[in-house]
Write an enzyme that holds these catalytic residues in place. Structure first.
Site, short mmCIF file in Angstrom:
data_model
loop_
_atom_site.label_atom_id
_atom_site.label_comp_id
_atom_site.label_asym_id
_atom_site.label_seq_id
_atom_site.Cartn_x
_atom_site.Cartn_y
_atom_site.Cartn_z
N TYR A 28 -9.48 47.38 -10.89
CA TYR A 28 -10.24 46.45 -10.05
C TYR A 28 -11.71 46.41 -10.50
O TYR A 28 -12.48 45.57 -10.04
CB TYR A 28 -10.18 46.84 -8.56
N GLU A 90 0.70 52.67 -10.53
CA GLU A 90 0.49 51.30 -10.04
C GLU A 90 1.70 50.40 -10.24
O GLU A 90 2.01 49.55 -9.40
CB GLU A 90 -0.75 50.70 -10.73
N TYR A 102 -4.45 44.94 -21.08
CA TYR A 102 -3.30 44.02 -21.08
C TYR A 102 -2.93 43.71 -22.53
O TYR A 102 -3.13 42.59 -22.99
CB TYR A 102 -3.65 42.73 -20.33
N SER A 139 3.87 52.70 -6.66
CA SER A 139 3.64 51.34 -6.20
C SER A 139 4.55 50.39 -6.97
O SER A 139 4.79 50.61 -8.17
CB SER A 139 2.17 50.95 -6.42
N GLU A 252 -12.67 41.57 12.26
CA GLU A 252 -11.51 40.96 12.94
C GLU A 252 -10.21 41.71 12.58
O GLU A 252 -9.38 42.00 13.45
CB GLU A 252 -11.40 39.49 12.50
#
Ligand code: A2P
Length: 283
Positions: A28, A90, A102, A139, A252
């Site tokens: 990330y 991951e 990649y 994951s 929220e």
């Protein structure tokens, strides 16, 4: 994957709002900001390190067992933390190790790498023993891949969790039941139906938060469709990791512990399952 500084701000706002579980990853490219936010909040006296639950992830190019510990150590150095609370594989497929995250061949096809996932898992077990990760998990694993790890001869620690896409349009009933039987926590990513970024999201599936059932139930409780989608998963024991960079929506998404859905409403939401992924992970 985030504009410079936005992750730092979002994490600080989230910690102030009450969040303690932070889901991150080397890929990330913002772990330095997450680490800084945590350290600033500790320095302020708002939290202690042990209040935070940070999940880091082992990327596809780092599956060979000898790369696992150095990779986690690199993440810890970026975070400037001594340990992660959870370290997970991951994705269950490996890419060719190297600087390219990649790696692709001249035809634009991913270059995969043969690594025994069980050997990768043993390297994670060693990281836990060394105190670098308090817990270890996986994951994007399916049942077969989970079983492969759990049936590994000499298994020391089983995966504590499996992070997969999970929301009212993709409820994962079979995997959830299997994981429940084996005490593996499902952590649901994209619990709000993603940001619908066409570069990685299948946008042919309709937007989750526009769903009439979620909105109608929300109206009854004076909550938004997002809050209903999150409450649904939490209420059936699925951990949610909603993503937002907007202070109001960050707050929220935390306001889901002051009401509960009826059994009937839970069933109504379960029936929305379309069994279609937003995140297809075509690799
Ligand atoms: P934003 O950052 O502008 O709030 P997911 O968690 O499923 O990946 O979804 C993330 C997306 O949902 C982001 O685009 C985020 O945008 C948006 N989002 C987050 N919280 C809410 C909310 N309460 N209502 C509507 N959209 C939301």
């Amino acid at each position: 994957q985030t504009p410079k500084g936005s992750c730092l701000e979002a994490v600080k706002i989230a910690i102030d709002a009450g969040y303690r579980h932070i889901d991150g990853a080397f890929v990330y490219f913002n772990e330095h900001e997450v680490g800084q936010a945590i350290r600033e909040k500790i320095a302020e006296g708002k939290i202690k390190r042990e209040d935070i639950f940070y999940c880091g992830k082992l990327w596809n190019t780092c599956h060979p067992p000898e790369l696992v510990r150095p990779t986690l150590e690199k993440t810890l150095k970026i975070l400037q933390l001594d340990y992660v609370d959870l370290y997970i594989i991951e994705l269950p497929m490996a890419f060719k190790p190297g600087d390219a995250l990649y790696p692709k061949d001249e035809n634009g096809k991913f270059i995969y790498h043969e690594t025994d996932l069980c050997a990768t898992w043993e390297a994670l077990e060693a990281c836990k023993d060394a105190g670098l990760a308090k817990s270890i998990g996986v994951s994007n694993f399916n049942r077969r891949q989970l079983e492969m790890i759990m049936n590994k001869p000499g298994l020391k620690y089983k995966p504590v969790s499996n992070q997969v896409e999970c929301h009212p349009y993709f409820t994962q009933p079979k995997l959830l039941e299997f994981c429940r039987q084996h005490d593996i926590v499902i952590v649901g990513y994209s619990p709000l139906g993603t940001s619908r970024d066409e570069s990685w999201v299948n946008v042919s599936s309709p937007p989750l938060l526009k769903d009439p059932v979620l909105n109608a139930i929300g109206k009854k409780y004076n909550k938004t469709a997002a809050q209903i989608a999150l409450r649904f998963n939490v209420q059936r024991g699925v951990v949610v990791i909603p993503k937002s960079f907007n202070p109001q929506r960050i707050r929220e998404n935390f306001q889901i512990f002051d009401f509960s859905l009826t059994e009937e409403e839970m069933k109504e939401i379960e029936a929305l399952n379309k069994n279609v992924r937003y995140v297809e992970l075509l690799m």
